[in-house]
Design an enzyme around this catalytic site. Sequence first.
Site, PDB file in Angstrom:
ATOM      1  CB  CYS A  21      -0.973  -0.041   1.169  1.00  0.00           C
ATOM      2  SG  CYS A  21      -2.383   1.078   0.961  1.00  0.00           S
ATOM      3  CG  HIS A  31      -3.741  -3.351   3.572  1.00  0.00           C
ATOM      4  ND1 HIS A  31      -2.585  -3.008   4.234  1.00  0.00           N
ATOM      5  CD2 HIS A  31      -4.214  -2.215   2.991  1.00  0.00           C
ATOM      6  CE1 HIS A  31      -2.364  -1.709   4.079  1.00  0.00           C
ATOM      7  NE2 HIS A  31      -3.332  -1.209   3.327  1.00  0.00           N
TER       8      HIS A  31
END
Length: 486
Positions: free
Chosen positions: A331, A428
């Site tokens: 991310c 994630h």
Amino acid sequence: MNFPYSTLMVQGTTSDAGKSTVVAALCRLLKRGGVRVAPFKPQNMALNSAVTADGGEIGRAQALQAIAAGLAPHTDMNPVLLKPSSDVGAQVIIHGKVRAEMNARDYHQYKTIAMRAVLESHQRLLAQYDSIVVEGAGSPAEINLRERDIANMGFAEEVDCPVILVADIDRGGVFAHIVGTLSCLSESERNRTIGFVINRFRGDISLLQPGLEWLEQQTGKPVLAVLPYLHGLFLDAEDAVQPVQASRGAFRVAVPSLPRMSNHTDFDALRAHPDVDLRFVRQGEAIPPADLIILPGSKNTRGDLEWLRAQGWPAAIDKHLRYGGKVIGICGGFQMLGRSVTDPHGVEGAPGVSPALGLLDMDTEMTLDKRLVQVSGECAFAEATVSGYEIHMGTSSGAALELPAFRIDGRPEGARSADGQILGTYLHGLFDTPQASAALLRWAGLHSEHSVDTAQLREESLERIADAAQPLLDALIALTVEDKAA
């Protein structure tokens, strides 16, 4: 089971007293007893969040509590989420969607509006479930935050629900914490506090008994339960990184502990892996030799890039790569691997452009829209399935994306370097899938016969905390029986 509370609130004398765990335990116990129960937290401040089935985000602890209750996480379970982006500002998320970036003073004024969202969610949950178990935030004794409070007694007073107070005996001063907290409450708030839970006790309970008797005499309220210190739990942390465990495995993983690191639960599966020694490297600590460096998610990518430079990470990463090490960016950490990060709208701070690490041929621009979605697909570098969630602002573009890390619903996702040393992704939770975790670790150089099933570990821990909390549930039911008899 006849559970007499339509709404019951769990507050704590301090942060990390065990509120989240007690709520999760009660949710699991009530589910066992056939009660339709849902968790609820009016306001949460955390950088660990989860994506819900209805396309929003809530605190990670409420997602865990939903699992304990046998439910899919929903935005009504945590209607107000604050994600700090600096020491004085936070992203304000209402019903799962970003509403604004506010400093602390502006948000304090905004709480009146936020309370409406809280009460709307609570009413919707009440219409669907037999009982709502509510988690407070921090402590109700924070006098400076009492005005317009929506997180603790302000909510309890508004909906007129009973409160139990949890205190952590392991950190010391438990009796002072309880008596001191009560002294900071108004008379009506003290009256709605129906009893105490002493958490994380270890030792001979008979030695604690005189203190319990004194506490009940001083306050006129019962100690509902003394809960044991349970070792080895695998439960999603709400925010703070847990203390670094002792080295176990030979495969070394280093993670910079960014000031605005988000979703560090990404690493729970690696911390539980018997062949992995994962270390969070904090400010001022020497960067250790590693087989794999992982750059984690960040709530402030440009600010955390500056921190990385100040700590000497770019030079350490370059050296790591020269010696054949592997690097993964997740991310915000993925965004850091590119050439630049641009924030024209001031999404995460002052508008501007920051040079990134220059390890992947791509650039990132922060956008006003946040992508929130649960995903599944396949690894592009191995025959393995992957599942996870995206929760980010910003889009990346460049030639590096032509060699993806994953394929999600047929589309390319993430990037890999041509030399096979660097991998970046917006996903994630990618280590939570045993297949994907094994494939990623093989890519990084670890060939292990072991795997970690995080869902199974989480389920076993939920059962353990529920078993330990059975005396609390029994005491709560007995308390109402006594009240009716009186």
